[in-house]
Design an enzyme around this catalytic site. Sequence first.
Site, PDB file in Angstrom:
ATOM      1  N   LYS A  37      -2.821 -11.464 -15.674  1.00  0.00           N
ATOM      2  CA  LYS A  37      -3.396 -11.778 -14.365  1.00  0.00           C
ATOM      3  C   LYS A  37      -4.871 -12.158 -14.506  1.00  0.00           C
ATOM      4  CE  LYS A  37      -1.773  -9.152 -11.074  1.00  0.00           C
ATOM      5  NZ  LYS A  37      -1.620  -8.030 -10.114  1.00  0.00           N
ATOM      6  N   THR A 129      -3.502  -0.181   2.218  1.00  0.00           N
ATOM      7  CA  THR A 129      -2.858   0.497   3.346  1.00  0.00           C
ATOM      8  C   THR A 129      -2.299   1.823   2.849  1.00  0.00           C
ATOM      9  OG1 THR A 129      -2.280  -1.639   4.323  1.00  0.00           O
ATOM     10  CG2 THR A 129      -1.104   0.295   5.145  1.00  0.00           C
ATOM     11  N   PHE A 154      -6.283  -6.922   7.204  1.00  0.00           N
ATOM     12  CA  PHE A 154      -5.365  -7.430   8.222  1.00  0.00           C
ATOM     13  C   PHE A 154      -4.916  -8.847   7.876  1.00  0.00           C
ATOM     14  CE2 PHE A 154      -8.384  -4.558  10.426  1.00  0.00           C
ATOM     15  CZ  PHE A 154      -7.495  -3.559  10.783  1.00  0.00           C
ATOM     16  N   LEU A 155      -4.664  -9.088   6.594  1.00  0.00           N
ATOM     17  CA  LEU A 155      -4.327 -10.449   6.157  1.00  0.00           C
ATOM     18  C   LEU A 155      -2.914 -10.827   6.571  1.00  0.00           C
ATOM     19  CD1 LEU A 155      -5.743 -10.672   2.524  1.00  0.00           C
ATOM     20  CD2 LEU A 155      -6.911 -10.897   4.711  1.00  0.00           C
ATOM     21  N   GLU A 157      -0.027 -13.427   5.458  1.00  0.00           N
ATOM     22  CA  GLU A 157       0.317 -14.363   4.392  1.00  0.00           C
ATOM     23  C   GLU A 157       0.444 -15.763   4.989  1.00  0.00           C
ATOM     24  OE1 GLU A 157       3.111 -13.381   1.379  1.00  0.00           O
ATOM     25  OE2 GLU A 157       2.947 -11.236   1.764  1.00  0.00           O
ATOM     26  N   GLY A 258      15.551 -13.933  15.912  1.00  0.00           N
ATOM     27  CA  GLY A 258      16.083 -14.498  14.678  1.00  0.00           C
ATOM     28  C   GLY A 258      16.637 -13.421  13.774  1.00  0.00           C
ATOM     29  N   GLY A 262      10.551  -9.254   7.313  1.00  0.00           N
ATOM     30  CA  GLY A 262      10.652  -8.743   5.950  1.00  0.00           C
ATOM     31  C   GLY A 262       9.283  -8.753   5.323  1.00  0.00           C
ATOM     32  N   CYS A 265       4.888  -5.905   3.752  1.00  0.00           N
ATOM     33  CA  CYS A 265       4.044  -5.075   4.621  1.00  0.00           C
ATOM     34  C   CYS A 265       4.824  -4.378   5.734  1.00  0.00           C
ATOM     35  CB  CYS A 265       2.922  -5.914   5.221  1.00  0.00           C
ATOM     36  SG  CYS A 265       1.645  -6.361   4.033  1.00  0.00           S
ATOM     37  N   LYS A 329       8.746 -15.608   5.082  1.00  0.00           N
ATOM     38  CA  LYS A 329       8.075 -16.371   6.128  1.00  0.00           C
ATOM     39  C   LYS A 329       7.602 -17.686   5.517  1.00  0.00           C
ATOM     40  CE  LYS A 329       3.807 -15.529   7.294  1.00  0.00           C
ATOM     41  NZ  LYS A 329       2.579 -14.919   7.810  1.00  0.00           N
TER      42      LYS A 329
END
Length: 441
Positions: A37, A129, A154-155, A157, A258, A262, A265, A329
């Site tokens: 990474k 979190t 509070f991101l 994606e 829908g 998922g 988070c 998403k």
Amino acid sequence: MALKITVIGTGYLGATHAAAMAELGFEVLGLDVVPEKIEMLTRGEVPMYEPGLEDLLRKHVAGIEGSSGRLRFTMDFKEVAEFGDVHFVCVNTPQRHGEYACDMSYVDSAFGSLAPHLEPGALVVGKSTVPVGSAARLAALLPEGTELAWNPEFLREGFAVNDTLHPDRIVVGVGSERAEKLLRDVYATPLAEGTPLVVTDFPTAELVKTAANSFLATKISFINAMAEVCEAAGGDVAKLAEAIGYDDRIGHKFLRAGIGFGGGCLPKDIRAFMARAGELGADQALTFLREIDSVNMRRRGAMVEMAREALGGGAFLGKRVAVLGATFKPDSDDVRDSPALNVAGQIHLQGGQVTVYDPKGMANARRLFPTLGYADSALDAVRGADVVLHLTEWREFRELDPAELGAAVSERVILDGRNALDPALWRDAGWTYRAMGRPSA
């Protein structure tokens, strides 16, 4: 003297935060314990898809031509402690295997590795979190002369860069005026732009993220529960959502029925919240979240049954099923707890020949579900399909040409698991269009 920032953990949250801090003008040192990474980030590459993040990273990583040079990476906790004034801890808190509670081992390890090297006056800021009560416990691990603050992330994606540089609110749990002042200095730019700052104690700061995610999950599962009622009563959940959304106390956001939510988070956060409430003796306060979780998981099975019904009500064996979407998403390559992949996997296990296409999530999907079929485009995915399932609401899928796809399929049947396609457009091209919660539409 200008503050120097460090970021412990360079996953989705940490990499974004480190790049954003460099964009705000700070000298930044990021740390991770995974060599691969660090090597990627040092080259200006990110290990995940997030719009705008790689460009922002390359703008600041030292050693890249034309960069500001304000951002570097290391694996050395001693170097981090000597470098930084403010240390952000951004490591993962996944769901504990076989339990609802979250796994705090990464957070505990980060604090345990950093604490022995900290300089007096250092401020450690938790962004992960965590279960409420964690900050007080972690503060006791820090040496005298240093202190802790909690600053939840509070991101969203797909919008993470903008959410970090231009947040809709900043929450800081602090134990001193000095800690508050340091964080006001860190966030001086967004605060000057008018971003609200909420200063609170540790427990409240820890609760904000889980409370917000629980509220969003409740709203999503509410409209999906209404979709179940609409299926039974012959109503149209999309029109129902439109009608109630005009009430400004409710609003239109997160009211698209829908196959449910998922990702990494919402599901794990509401489960960890329930687990922690039980530990605190307040489990009855959050029993409603069990039903929220249950409604959400039921949607996946409902989509499988809708597909079965579209194929005549029998077995999937020998039927060709095209699945548009693999990520949980759009604008992300994240397939963690993806409803789309879960549905694809269920149909595959029941004998269906499933072919998946997703604009960004193919590599991650293949690693998670190697036995599914994969195609390089939506058109290739639907060739010979007996039914097409639209399960992730990518813009690319909304812009598909129904006539072109219609020429490739075996049967022109599309099931909209996100209520995001234009029914008239597809029906005009000869398709049978069916959406969740809209049996009469």
